[in-house]
Design an enzyme around this catalytic site. Structure first.
Site, PDB file in Angstrom:
ATOM      1  N   ASP A 161       0.830  -1.209   0.000  1.00 13.10           N
ATOM      2  CA  ASP A 161       0.000   0.000   0.000  1.00 13.10           C
ATOM      3  C   ASP A 161       0.864   1.258   0.000  1.00 13.10           C
ATOM      4  O   ASP A 161       0.453   2.296  -0.529  1.00 13.10           O
ATOM      5  CB  ASP A 161      -0.973   0.003   1.186  1.00 13.10           C
ATOM      6  CG  ASP A 161      -2.229   0.795   0.870  1.00 13.10           C
ATOM      7  OD1 ASP A 161      -2.807   0.561  -0.222  1.00 13.10           O
ATOM      8  OD2 ASP A 161      -2.622   1.657   1.671  1.00 13.10           O
ATOM      9  N   CYS A 168     -11.195   3.963  -5.258  1.00 15.38           N
ATOM     10  CA  CYS A 168     -10.170   4.031  -4.211  1.00 15.38           C
ATOM     11  C   CYS A 168     -10.757   4.708  -2.975  1.00 15.38           C
ATOM     12  O   CYS A 168     -10.505   4.298  -1.838  1.00 15.38           O
ATOM     13  CB  CYS A 168      -8.947   4.834  -4.656  1.00 15.38           C
ATOM     14  SG  CYS A 168      -8.374   4.485  -6.319  1.00 15.38           S
ATOM     15  N   TYR A 227     -10.700   4.432   8.274  1.00 18.92           N
ATOM     16  CA  TYR A 227     -11.417   4.512   6.990  1.00 18.92           C
ATOM     17  C   TYR A 227     -12.930   4.692   7.141  1.00 18.92           C
ATOM     18  O   TYR A 227     -13.594   5.093   6.187  1.00 18.92           O
ATOM     19  CB  TYR A 227     -11.057   3.317   6.109  1.00 18.92           C
ATOM     20  CG  TYR A 227      -9.663   3.458   5.537  1.00 18.92           C
ATOM     21  CD1 TYR A 227      -9.385   4.430   4.570  1.00 18.92           C
ATOM     22  CD2 TYR A 227      -8.606   2.676   5.992  1.00 18.92           C
ATOM     23  CE1 TYR A 227      -8.102   4.598   4.060  1.00 18.92           C
ATOM     24  CE2 TYR A 227      -7.316   2.832   5.489  1.00 18.92           C
ATOM     25  CZ  TYR A 227      -7.074   3.794   4.515  1.00 18.92           C
ATOM     26  OH  TYR A 227      -5.804   3.962   4.021  1.00 18.92           O
ATOM     27  N   GLU A 267      -9.327  -3.093  -6.855  1.00 20.34           N
ATOM     28  CA  GLU A 267      -9.362  -2.976  -5.393  1.00 20.34           C
ATOM     29  C   GLU A 267      -9.515  -4.373  -4.773  1.00 20.34           C
ATOM     30  O   GLU A 267      -8.839  -4.705  -3.804  1.00 20.34           O
ATOM     31  CB  GLU A 267     -10.519  -2.061  -4.941  1.00 20.34           C
ATOM     32  CG  GLU A 267     -10.257  -0.577  -5.148  1.00 20.34           C
ATOM     33  CD  GLU A 267      -9.225  -0.019  -4.154  1.00 20.34           C
ATOM     34  OE1 GLU A 267      -9.200  -0.441  -2.990  1.00 20.34           O
ATOM     35  OE2 GLU A 267      -8.438   0.831  -4.587  1.00 20.34           O
TER      36      GLU A 267
HETATM   37  C1  LIG Z   1      -5.319  -0.091  -2.657  1.00 17.85           C
HETATM   38  C2  LIG Z   1      -5.867   1.123  -1.952  1.00 17.85           C
HETATM   39  N1  LIG Z   1      -7.014   1.691  -2.374  1.00 17.85           N
HETATM   40  C3  LIG Z   1      -7.453   2.814  -1.723  1.00 17.85           C
HETATM   41  C4  LIG Z   1      -6.794   3.359  -0.674  1.00 17.85           C
HETATM   42  C5  LIG Z   1      -7.343   4.570   0.045  1.00 17.85           C
HETATM   43  N2  LIG Z   1      -6.529   5.682  -0.036  1.00 17.85           N
HETATM   44  C6  LIG Z   1      -5.617   2.766  -0.284  1.00 17.85           C
HETATM   45  N3  LIG Z   1      -4.857   3.241   0.755  1.00 17.85           N
HETATM   46  N4  LIG Z   1      -5.136   1.612  -0.908  1.00 17.85           N
END
Ligand SMILES: Cc1ncc(CN)c(N)n1
Length: 221
Positions: A44, A135, A164, A206
């Site tokens: 990430d 995302c 989140y 995702e």
């Molecule tokens: C794969 C992914 N997708 C979305 C996000 C949200 N910023 C993240 N941190 N990582």
């Protein structure tokens, strides 16, 4: 019916599949082994660098100063705040900054971020927003759905959900949905169809991003 209501028909089954994936399900229960999660944290970090690049391209392609400013703020927040938080979070799993910096993108990270950057660099502003929307929306939806099942005992996994599900990410998801609806209002049917395809591809990536972490995916050769 707004355009993002239509996109919800595409996104909802994908968010459902994400929360039912064993990686995410166990994260929510607090029973996930830390090895795949450590893998996720490192990948990430790589992802966030390219995600920031999409904001930079968004600022460059924005049709007005207000949106240009918002993309510039998102770029700043990602590089100077979210990545600092990510480094602190990684340290709690024993991952150093040097290890984060030395992480090579997995095949899925490479494919997903190349897709995002290609769409942002070569597509229209609407294409970029459609690529970005899963995302922001997908992560918030995932956290909301996990939160509804109750917070895990695992401190860091609970912190992931808390971050989140929180107001800041809820606002970001809403902002991006409003932006998509504004752009779609002036778009032709063919452009909306293209936004739908781009949105679906990002949302599928995702899912793949979690799945790659679960499998601790590596290049075969
Ligand atoms: C794969 C992914 N997708 C979305 C996000 C949200 N910023 C993240 N941190 N990582």
């Amino acid at each position: 019916m707004s355009f993002t209501d239509e996109l919800a028909d595409v996104g909802d089954p994908i968010w459902d599949a994400v929360v039912d994936h064993p990686m995410v399900e166990r994260l929510g229960e607090g029973t996930l082994d830390e090895a795949p999660f450590r893998y996720w944290v490192r990948q990430d970090y790589v992802y966030l660098v390219e995600y920031a690049r999409v904001f930079a391209l968004g600022a460059a392609n924005a049709p007005d100063l207000e949106r240009m400013g918002t993309f510039a703020e998102l770029l700043d927040a990602t590089i100077n705040t979210e990545m600092d938080l990510h480094r602190e979070y990684a340290a709690e799993f024993g991952i150093s900054e040097a290890e984060l910096e030395a992480t090579d993108p997995s095949p899925t990270t490479r494919a997903y971020t190349d897709f995002l950057v290609r769409v942002a660099a070569t597509g229209t502003f609407g294409d970029l927003v459609a690529a970005l929307l899963p995302c922001m929306w997908g992560f918030h939806e995932t956290a909301v759905r996990l939160d509804e099942r109750g917070r895990p005992d695992h401190e860091q996994y609970a912190a992931w959900i808390e971050m989140y599900v929180g107001e800041e990410f809820a606002d970001l998801a809403e902002w991006c949905k409003d932006l998509m609806d504004d752009v779609a209002a002036d778009a032709t049917a063919a452009e909306r169809e293209r936004y739908r395809d781009i949105f679906e591809t990002s949302a599928r990536y995702e899912y793949r991003f979690w799945d790659a972490a679960w499998r601790e995916e590596e290049w075969s050769v």
